[in-house]
Motif scaffolding. Structure first.
Motif, PDB file in Angstrom:
ATOM      1  N   MET A  63       0.819  -1.220   0.000  1.00 36.18           N
ATOM      2  CA  MET A  63       0.000   0.000   0.000  1.00 36.18           C
ATOM      3  C   MET A  63       0.852   1.268   0.000  1.00 36.18           C
ATOM      4  SD  MET A  63      -3.107  -0.917  -0.259  1.00 36.18           S
ATOM      5  CE  MET A  63      -4.027   0.551   0.192  1.00 36.18           C
ATOM      6  N   GLY A  64       2.145   1.112  -0.124  1.00 31.49           N
ATOM      7  CA  GLY A  64       3.005   2.287  -0.295  1.00 31.49           C
ATOM      8  C   GLY A  64       3.406   2.954   1.003  1.00 31.49           C
ATOM      9  N   HIS A  65       4.352   3.848   0.868  1.00 30.55           N
ATOM     10  CA  HIS A  65       4.855   4.587   2.030  1.00 30.55           C
ATOM     11  C   HIS A  65       5.265   5.993   1.616  1.00 30.55           C
ATOM     12  CE1 HIS A  65       9.223   3.831   0.997  1.00 30.55           C
ATOM     13  NE2 HIS A  65       8.557   3.067   0.158  1.00 30.55           N
ATOM     14  N   ARG A  66       4.577   6.509   0.587  1.00 26.11           N
ATOM     15  CA  ARG A  66       4.887   7.862   0.105  1.00 26.11           C
ATOM     16  C   ARG A  66       3.610   8.679  -0.021  1.00 26.11           C
ATOM     17  NH1 ARG A  66       7.614   4.597  -3.712  1.00 26.11           N
ATOM     18  NH2 ARG A  66       9.859   4.593  -3.361  1.00 26.11           N
ATOM     19  N   ASP A  67       3.812   9.993  -0.078  1.00 27.19           N
ATOM     20  CA  ASP A  67       2.754  10.890  -0.532  1.00 27.19           C
ATOM     21  C   ASP A  67       3.090  11.300  -1.954  1.00 27.19           C
ATOM     22  OD1 ASP A  67       1.214  10.927   1.752  1.00 27.19           O
ATOM     23  OD2 ASP A  67       2.181  12.699   2.594  1.00 27.19           O
ATOM     24  N   TYR A  68       2.056  11.364  -2.803  1.00 25.28           N
ATOM     25  CA  TYR A  68       2.226  11.798  -4.190  1.00 25.28           C
ATOM     26  C   TYR A  68       1.550  13.156  -4.374  1.00 25.28           C
ATOM     27  CZ  TYR A  68       3.939   7.334  -6.123  1.00 25.28           C
ATOM     28  OH  TYR A  68       4.674   6.230  -6.448  1.00 25.28           O
ATOM     29  N   THR A  69       1.943  13.844  -5.430  1.00 29.00           N
ATOM     30  CA  THR A  69       1.307  15.123  -5.752  1.00 29.00           C
ATOM     31  C   THR A  69       1.293  15.360  -7.256  1.00 29.00           C
ATOM     32  OG1 THR A  69       1.317  17.508  -5.287  1.00 29.00           O
ATOM     33  CG2 THR A  69       3.461  16.466  -5.579  1.00 29.00           C
ATOM     34  N   ASP A  70       0.379  16.249  -7.669  1.00 26.97           N
ATOM     35  CA  ASP A  70       0.367  16.731  -9.058  1.00 26.97           C
ATOM     36  C   ASP A  70       0.617  18.242  -9.085  1.00 26.97           C
ATOM     37  OD1 ASP A  70      -1.950  17.744  -7.996  1.00 26.97           O
ATOM     38  OD2 ASP A  70      -3.311  16.683  -9.349  1.00 26.97           O
ATOM     39  N   TRP A  75      -1.817  13.075  -2.267  1.00 30.39           N
ATOM     40  CA  TRP A  75      -2.522  11.854  -1.872  1.00 30.39           C
ATOM     41  C   TRP A  75      -1.525  10.767  -1.491  1.00 30.39           C
ATOM     42  CZ3 TRP A  75      -2.353  13.838  -6.829  1.00 30.39           C
ATOM     43  CH2 TRP A  75      -1.679  13.085  -7.791  1.00 30.39           C
ATOM     44  N   PRO A  76      -1.965   9.807  -0.689  1.00 31.79           N
ATOM     45  CA  PRO A  76      -1.078   8.697  -0.341  1.00 31.79           C
ATOM     46  C   PRO A  76      -0.901   7.761  -1.537  1.00 31.79           C
ATOM     47  CG  PRO A  76      -3.136   8.615   0.930  1.00 31.79           C
ATOM     48  CD  PRO A  76      -3.271   9.729  -0.033  1.00 31.79           C
ATOM     49  N   GLU A  77       0.274   7.189  -1.632  1.00 31.23           N
ATOM     50  CA  GLU A  77       0.626   6.288  -2.738  1.00 31.23           C
ATOM     51  C   GLU A  77      -0.394   5.155  -2.912  1.00 31.23           C
ATOM     52  OE1 GLU A  77       4.442   4.568  -1.984  1.00 31.23           O
ATOM     53  OE2 GLU A  77       4.680   3.781  -4.015  1.00 31.23           O
ATOM     54  N   GLY A  78      -1.012   4.727  -1.821  1.00 30.94           N
ATOM     55  CA  GLY A  78      -1.945   3.592  -1.886  1.00 30.94           C
ATOM     56  C   GLY A  78      -3.343   3.955  -2.355  1.00 30.94           C
ATOM     57  N   LEU A  79      -3.602   5.235  -2.623  1.00 33.39           N
ATOM     58  CA  LEU A  79      -4.976   5.635  -2.971  1.00 33.39           C
ATOM     59  C   LEU A  79      -5.540   4.936  -4.214  1.00 33.39           C
ATOM     60  CD1 LEU A  79      -7.481   7.316  -2.420  1.00 33.39           C
ATOM     61  CD2 LEU A  79      -6.380   9.263  -3.543  1.00 33.39           C
ATOM     62  N   PRO A  80      -4.757   4.756  -5.308  1.00 34.37           N
ATOM     63  CA  PRO A  80      -5.351   4.089  -6.479  1.00 34.37           C
ATOM     64  C   PRO A  80      -5.905   2.701  -6.166  1.00 34.37           C
ATOM     65  CG  PRO A  80      -2.967   4.470  -6.773  1.00 34.37           C
ATOM     66  CD  PRO A  80      -3.412   5.265  -5.587  1.00 34.37           C
ATOM     67  N   HIS A  81      -5.311   2.008  -5.188  1.00 37.36           N
ATOM     68  CA  HIS A  81      -5.827   0.685  -4.799  1.00 37.36           C
ATOM     69  C   HIS A  81      -7.298   0.779  -4.370  1.00 37.36           C
ATOM     70  CE1 HIS A  81      -6.074  -3.242  -2.795  1.00 37.36           C
ATOM     71  NE2 HIS A  81      -6.618  -2.590  -1.773  1.00 37.36           N
ATOM     72  N   TYR A  82      -7.642   1.820  -3.612  1.00 33.58           N
ATOM     73  CA  TYR A  82      -9.029   1.982  -3.130  1.00 33.58           C
ATOM     74  C   TYR A  82      -9.997   2.232  -4.282  1.00 33.58           C
ATOM     75  CZ  TYR A  82      -7.197   2.283   1.603  1.00 33.58           C
ATOM     76  OH  TYR A  82      -6.584   1.999   2.792  1.00 33.58           O
TER      77      TYR A  82
END
Ligand SMILES: [Zn+2]
Length: 206
Positions: A63-70, A75-82
């Motif tokens: 589920m990741g351990h990073r924050d991503y941005t545009d 958002w947390p790296e694991g958001l696409p999984h949800y």
């Protein structure tokens, strides 16, 4: 500031963040696919030591351990999984931005504003009512647990159990505790009277 999306309620550290279990559905498969691709292509904003976990407890361990941005949202790296596996919906203005073809930008600031996300979650009815309940300091947790264990006779469902204090309610001198088997109990300090809850779905703050 960057606008937070996809930060979830933590069962063991209750907060105003929404529960994704309450945000399932309402997005068609094609849009979900585009959102997932957009989220996966985010730029790293921050890296953490601790790993995230799926709130649906589906068994996914990555589920990741990073924050991503545009450059606009974070958002947390694991958001696409949800979005992909559990069909969780996200705010319409984020979806519109993601589908607009806007370029990813380097963020000017690293600060994240989570107020709009919390507000949206509450509007969707996905927040947890914690009114009247507070987190306890480490010291207070130790003190109330000692007091509580003094009230629990053999045969009591909480007797000799390893308990974790999640919240306290001063008005009625009650505690919300976590049991080793992941159930929760709402318990009165005065006499140890306890109500067992299977989890946050059973929760009622009143
Ligand atoms: Zn999952």
């Amino acid at each position: 500031m960057l606008e937070a999306i996809g930060y979830w309620f933590n069962d063991r550290a209750p907060s105003a963040y929404p529960r994704p279990q309450k945000l399932v559905g309402g997005v068609d498969a094609k849009t979900r696919k585009a959102i997932v691709a957009y989220l996966r292509a985010g730029k790293t904003l921050e890296t953490y030591r601790g790993k995230s976990y799926c709130r649906f407890a589906c068994g996914e361990s990555d589920m990741g351990h990073r924050d991503y941005t545009d450059g606009v949202f974070a958002w947390p790296e694991g958001l696409p999984h949800y979005v992909e596996k559990h069909e969780v919906r996200l705010p319409a203005h984020f979806v519109a931005h993601a589908l607009s073809g806007a370029p990813y930008l380097e963020p000017k600031v690293k600060r994240i504003d989570d107020a709009p996300w919390i507000k949206w979650g509450a509007q969707q009815g996905a927040d947890v009512d914690l009114i009247g309940w507070d987190a306890l300091s480490w010291d207070d947790q130790k003190k109330v647990l000692e007091r509580l264990h003094g009230k629990l006779a053999p045969g009591h469902p909480l007797h000799a159990q390893q308990l974790e204090v999640l919240l306290g309610r001063r008005l009625t001198d009650e505690l919300l505790v976590l049991l080793p088997d992941a159930r929760m109990a709402r318990v009165r300090l005065l006499d140890g009277k306890a109500t067992l809850l299977s989890g946050w779905d059973d929760w009622d703050a009143r």
